[in-house]
Scaffold this motif. Structure first.
Motif, mmCIF file in Angstrom:
data_model
loop_
_atom_site.group_PDB
_atom_site.id
_atom_site.type_symbol
_atom_site.label_atom_id
_atom_site.label_comp_id
_atom_site.label_asym_id
_atom_site.label_seq_id
_atom_site.Cartn_x
_atom_site.Cartn_y
_atom_site.Cartn_z
ATOM 1 N N TYR A 197 -11.093 7.445 -4.265
ATOM 2 C CA TYR A 197 -12.311 7.780 -3.143
ATOM 3 C C TYR A 197 -11.715 9.549 -2.762
ATOM 4 N N LEU A 198 -12.638 10.266 -2.394
ATOM 5 C CA LEU A 198 -12.823 11.432 -2.176
ATOM 6 C C LEU A 198 -12.019 11.473 -0.564
ATOM 7 N N GLY A 215 0.651 -0.730 0.122
ATOM 8 C CA GLY A 215 -0.111 -0.252 0.339
ATOM 9 C C GLY A 215 0.951 1.160 -0.132
ATOM 10 N N ARG A 216 1.950 1.448 1.055
ATOM 11 C CA ARG A 216 2.630 2.697 0.611
ATOM 12 C C ARG A 216 3.655 2.688 -0.535
ATOM 13 N N VAL A 217 4.011 1.416 -0.977
ATOM 14 C CA VAL A 217 4.745 1.908 -2.293
ATOM 15 C C VAL A 217 4.041 1.547 -3.735
ATOM 16 N N ILE A 218 2.911 1.913 -3.316
ATOM 17 C CA ILE A 218 1.336 2.495 -4.279
ATOM 18 C C ILE A 218 1.335 4.052 -4.399
ATOM 19 N N GLN A 219 1.333 3.669 -2.891
ATOM 20 C CA GLN A 219 0.875 5.671 -2.388
ATOM 21 C C GLN A 219 1.840 6.583 -2.828
ATOM 22 N N ALA A 246 -7.370 -2.245 -5.169
ATOM 23 C CA ALA A 246 -6.080 -1.050 -4.116
ATOM 24 C C ALA A 246 -7.989 0.507 -4.323
ATOM 25 N N ARG A 247 -8.071 0.675 -2.895
ATOM 26 C CA ARG A 247 -8.878 1.345 -2.885
ATOM 27 C C ARG A 247 -8.153 2.836 -2.560
ATOM 28 N N VAL A 248 -8.295 3.637 -3.144
ATOM 29 C CA VAL A 248 -7.107 5.120 -3.095
ATOM 30 C C VAL A 248 -8.156 5.896 -2.748
ATOM 31 N N TYR A 249 -6.765 7.127 -1.509
ATOM 32 C CA TYR A 249 -8.300 8.123 -0.909
ATOM 33 C C TYR A 249 -7.012 8.811 -1.220
ATOM 34 N N LEU A 250 -8.025 10.102 -1.845
ATOM 35 C CA LEU A 250 -7.164 11.578 -2.582
ATOM 36 C C LEU A 250 -7.987 12.650 -2.007
ATOM 37 N N SER A 251 -7.320 13.400 -1.814
ATOM 38 C CA SER A 251 -7.538 14.734 -1.130
ATOM 39 C C SER A 251 -7.115 15.633 -2.295
ATOM 40 N N ILE A 252 -7.843 16.769 -2.494
ATOM 41 C CA ILE A 252 -7.812 17.743 -3.403
ATOM 42 C C ILE A 252 -7.755 18.997 -2.591
ATOM 43 N N PHE A 253 -7.201 19.942 -3.713
ATOM 44 C CA PHE A 253 -7.048 21.384 -3.319
ATOM 45 C C PHE A 253 -7.411 22.012 -4.185
ATOM 46 N N SER A 277 -3.677 10.045 0.175
ATOM 47 C CA SER A 277 -3.682 9.947 1.837
ATOM 48 C C SER A 277 -3.792 8.892 2.440
ATOM 49 N N ASN A 278 -4.206 8.132 1.158
ATOM 50 C CA ASN A 278 -4.643 6.554 1.950
ATOM 51 C C ASN A 278 -4.302 5.541 0.853
#
Length: 119
Positions: free
Chosen positions: A94-95, A10-14, A47-54, A36-37
């Motif tokens: 996911y957001l 998960g960390r490598v993918i992140q 893989a569920r990818v959580y994105l933080s968008i600004f 973010s995760n």
């Protein structure tokens, strides 16, 4: 509970996805996309990818655009991970609105300006 192996993957993918989004977002002025995760399924198929968008006002539009381009993103990720993983997992985006949630709580708990009793 996730195993150490799943956490490492998960960390490598992140890390790799963060680099991919950094390069893609450089063309969009004033937009920041961070990973973010990442949660990986035990069989490494998803893989569920959580994105933080600004800025958060554009987050829905940007997330939909990322979802439309998910096959391209997965291909780029697979090229980066070909020495690490045999098969690249499918990506679901996911957001991650936890920062907005924290900001809202801080705003609600902030002391409000109340008129003095002496006035």
């Amino acid at each position: 509970m996730e195993s150490k192996r799943l956490l490492k993957i998960g960390r490598v993918i992140q890390k790799e996805l963060s680099e991919i989004f950094r390069r893609q977002a450089s063309g969009l002025r004033g937009v920041l996309v961070s990973v973010s995760n990442v949660r990986v399924a035990p069989d490494l198929s998803l893989a569920r990818v959580y994105l933080s968008i600004f800025p958060s006002e554009k987050s829905g539009e940007i997330l939909e655009n990322i979802k439309k381009q998910s096959k391209t993103v997965r291909y780029e990720l697979a090229q980066k991970l070909r020495d690490v993983l045999r098969k690249c997992p499918d990506l679901q985006f996911y957001l991650d609105d936890s920062l907005d949630y924290i900001e809202n709580i801080d705003r609600l708990l902030a002391p409000k300006d109340t008129p003095d009793a002496s006035e």
